[in-house]
Scaffold this motif. Structure first.
Motif, PDB file in Angstrom:
ATOM      1  N   THR A 129       0.840  -1.205   0.000  1.00 41.82           N
ATOM      2  CA  THR A 129       0.000   0.000   0.000  1.00 41.82           C
ATOM      3  C   THR A 129       0.874   1.254   0.000  1.00 41.82           C
ATOM      4  O   THR A 129       0.580   2.230  -0.697  1.00 41.82           O
ATOM      5  CB  THR A 129      -0.934  -0.015   1.224  1.00 41.82           C
ATOM      6  OG1 THR A 129      -1.725  -1.199   1.142  1.00 41.82           O
ATOM      7  CG2 THR A 129      -1.850   1.189   1.243  1.00 41.82           C
TER       8      THR A 129
ATOM      9  N   GLU B  48       2.294   1.701  -3.381  1.00 45.63           N
ATOM     10  CA  GLU B  48       1.294   2.301  -4.272  1.00 45.63           C
ATOM     11  C   GLU B  48       1.288   3.824  -4.145  1.00 45.63           C
ATOM     12  O   GLU B  48       1.234   4.535  -5.154  1.00 45.63           O
ATOM     13  CB  GLU B  48      -0.103   1.760  -3.968  1.00 45.63           C
ATOM     14  CG  GLU B  48      -1.179   2.420  -4.845  1.00 45.63           C
ATOM     15  CD  GLU B  48      -2.567   1.813  -4.688  1.00 45.63           C
ATOM     16  OE1 GLU B  48      -2.870   1.263  -3.618  1.00 45.63           O
ATOM     17  OE2 GLU B  48      -3.338   1.890  -5.660  1.00 45.63           O
TER      18      GLU B  48
ATOM     19  N   GLN C  34      -7.071  -5.400   0.229  1.00 45.84           N
ATOM     20  CA  GLN C  34      -8.074  -4.332   0.307  1.00 45.84           C
ATOM     21  C   GLN C  34      -8.098  -3.743   1.712  1.00 45.84           C
ATOM     22  O   GLN C  34      -8.111  -2.522   1.883  1.00 45.84           O
ATOM     23  CB  GLN C  34      -9.435  -4.930  -0.039  1.00 45.84           C
ATOM     24  CG  GLN C  34     -10.385  -3.936  -0.623  1.00 45.84           C
ATOM     25  CD  GLN C  34     -11.657  -4.636  -1.055  1.00 45.84           C
ATOM     26  OE1 GLN C  34     -12.118  -5.566  -0.387  1.00 45.84           O
ATOM     27  NE2 GLN C  34     -12.222  -4.191  -2.146  1.00 45.84           N
TER      28      GLN C  34
ATOM     29  N   THR D 266      -4.853  -1.028  -0.315  1.00 43.53           N
ATOM     30  CA  THR D 266      -4.442  -0.956  -1.723  1.00 43.53           C
ATOM     31  C   THR D 266      -5.657  -0.667  -2.609  1.00 43.53           C
ATOM     32  O   THR D 266      -6.728  -1.242  -2.410  1.00 43.53           O
ATOM     33  CB  THR D 266      -3.756  -2.269  -2.149  1.00 43.53           C
ATOM     34  OG1 THR D 266      -2.596  -2.436  -1.347  1.00 43.53           O
ATOM     35  CG2 THR D 266      -3.353  -2.233  -3.605  1.00 43.53           C
ATOM     36  N   ARG D 267      -5.481   0.233  -3.577  1.00 41.97           N
ATOM     37  CA  ARG D 267      -6.605   0.647  -4.433  1.00 41.97           C
ATOM     38  C   ARG D 267      -6.548   0.074  -5.840  1.00 41.97           C
ATOM     39  O   ARG D 267      -7.534  -0.406  -6.363  1.00 41.97           O
ATOM     40  CB  ARG D 267      -6.649   2.169  -4.520  1.00 41.97           C
ATOM     41  CG  ARG D 267      -7.100   2.784  -3.225  1.00 41.97           C
ATOM     42  CD  ARG D 267      -6.827   4.270  -3.193  1.00 41.97           C
ATOM     43  NE  ARG D 267      -7.137   4.811  -1.887  1.00 41.97           N
ATOM     44  CZ  ARG D 267      -8.341   5.178  -1.488  1.00 41.97           C
ATOM     45  NH1 ARG D 267      -9.372   5.074  -2.289  1.00 41.97           N
ATOM     46  NH2 ARG D 267      -8.540   5.645  -0.277  1.00 41.97           N
ATOM     47  N   LYS D 268      -5.386   0.149  -6.485  1.00 42.63           N
ATOM     48  CA  LYS D 268      -5.264  -0.379  -7.849  1.00 42.63           C
ATOM     49  C   LYS D 268      -5.060  -1.894  -7.764  1.00 42.63           C
ATOM     50  O   LYS D 268      -3.996  -2.419  -8.037  1.00 42.63           O
ATOM     51  CB  LYS D 268      -4.097   0.285  -8.581  1.00 42.63           C
ATOM     52  CG  LYS D 268      -4.373   1.730  -9.000  1.00 42.63           C
ATOM     53  CD  LYS D 268      -5.233   1.764 -10.247  1.00 42.63           C
ATOM     54  CE  LYS D 268      -5.448   3.128 -10.850  1.00 42.63           C
ATOM     55  NZ  LYS D 268      -5.800   4.211  -9.970  1.00 42.63           N
TER      56      LYS D 268
END
Ligand SMILES: [Zn+2]
Length: 278
Positions: A92, A95, A114, A118-120
């Motif tokens: 994360t 990112e 998640q 982490t988003r992508k």
């Protein structure tokens, strides 16, 4: 990691493609979750022993939905009790350093990436955090809050069964995960997106996965064919991925746990980015 630092320096400063991470059961094992294919992955119901390849199928679910749900609710309990570890959290942070160049493709269905923020994130085998109608009458929804997670030997209650039925058509809901007798697709499993990411990746980190399912293997093959860098981080040094990449000049391999290697990698990336003049 000195050679890797040199490679990353060039990729971060001079290139524009994705910096992609592919994770598997190894990273979740460090949060205490058993790996699906290990001995712990065997489900014992009464006196019957089942391997995931037998009961982790739509066919088996169609015959024994309650049993499959019981197994899944036992997993849900283990997942709820597990926490994202230093590896998940480092990803994360990576990112936020790499911004739009970062992509994370995971084979894991536990939702720990998640929860780590982490988003992508592309969950190519789905997620146990969601369910969908087994008759495919509607879109995936969040796991029903009223269904209680189970101990290993606990049966479903009539209330559980009610809440595990589709409110639109009355058929069973199912976990939003890919079973062994099903195919990848874009709608539920980001199949096209994952291939697109592989096509536009400058460096791929393969973490805690051994290469037993087809899409992860395709991703690694694509990056290899495009002569881009591949880095393996795994406690084992003889996985299928090691064998298909043997002799490659653009392979870096670290026999290391992800909770150790990923925080180190984050520091390296931080140093490179901080030394850049933008
Ligand atoms: Zn339905």
């Amino acid at each position: 990691m000195e050679e890797l630092k040199t490679i990353l320096n060039e990729i971060i400063k001079d290139k524009t493609g994705y910096i992609t991470f592919l994770t598997g059961a190894g990273i979740s094992a460090e949060s205490g979750l058993p790996t699906y294919r290990s001995i712990d992955g065997i489900w014992i119901k009464g006196t019957k022993y089942h391997r995931p390849e037998e009961f982790g199928t739509f066919k088996y679910f169609s015959q024994e939905p309650e049993e499959v749900w019981q197994y899944n609710l036992f997993w849900k309990k283990m997942i709820a009790e597990a926490q994202p570890n230093a590896g998940h959290l480092a990803l994360t942070e990576i990112e936020s350093l790499l911004a739009d160049r970062f992509r994370l493709i995971t084979q894991n269905v536990d939702g720990l990436h998640q929860r780590a923020g982490t988003r992508k994130l592309y969950e190519i085998h789905g997620s146990k955090q969601k369910v969908r109608c087994s008759n495919e009458c509607s879109e995936p929804i969040d796991f029903p809050e009223n269904v209680k997670f189970k101990e290993y030997t606990e049966d479903l209650t009539p209330e559980d069964i009610d809440y595990l039925k589709c409110t639109k058509c009355g058929n069973w809901l199912r976990p939003n995960t890919l079973w062994f007798d099903e195919s990848y697709n874009e709608k539920n499993y980001h199949f096209d997106t994952a291939n697109h990411i592989a096509d536009h990746t400058d460096i791929l980190f393969v973490i805690g996965t051994s290469g037993s399912t087809t899409l992860p293997v395709n991703i690694v093959e694509t990056v290899k064919i495009r002569a881009k860098w591949i880095v393996i981080i795994n406690l084992e040094n003889d996985t299928y991925f090691h064998s298909i990449l043997k002799g490659s000049k653009k392979l870096n391999s670290f026999q290391e746990s992800s909770t150790v290697a990923l925080p180190q990698l984050k520091i390296i990336m931080e140093e490179i980015i901080n030394s850049s003049i933008f």
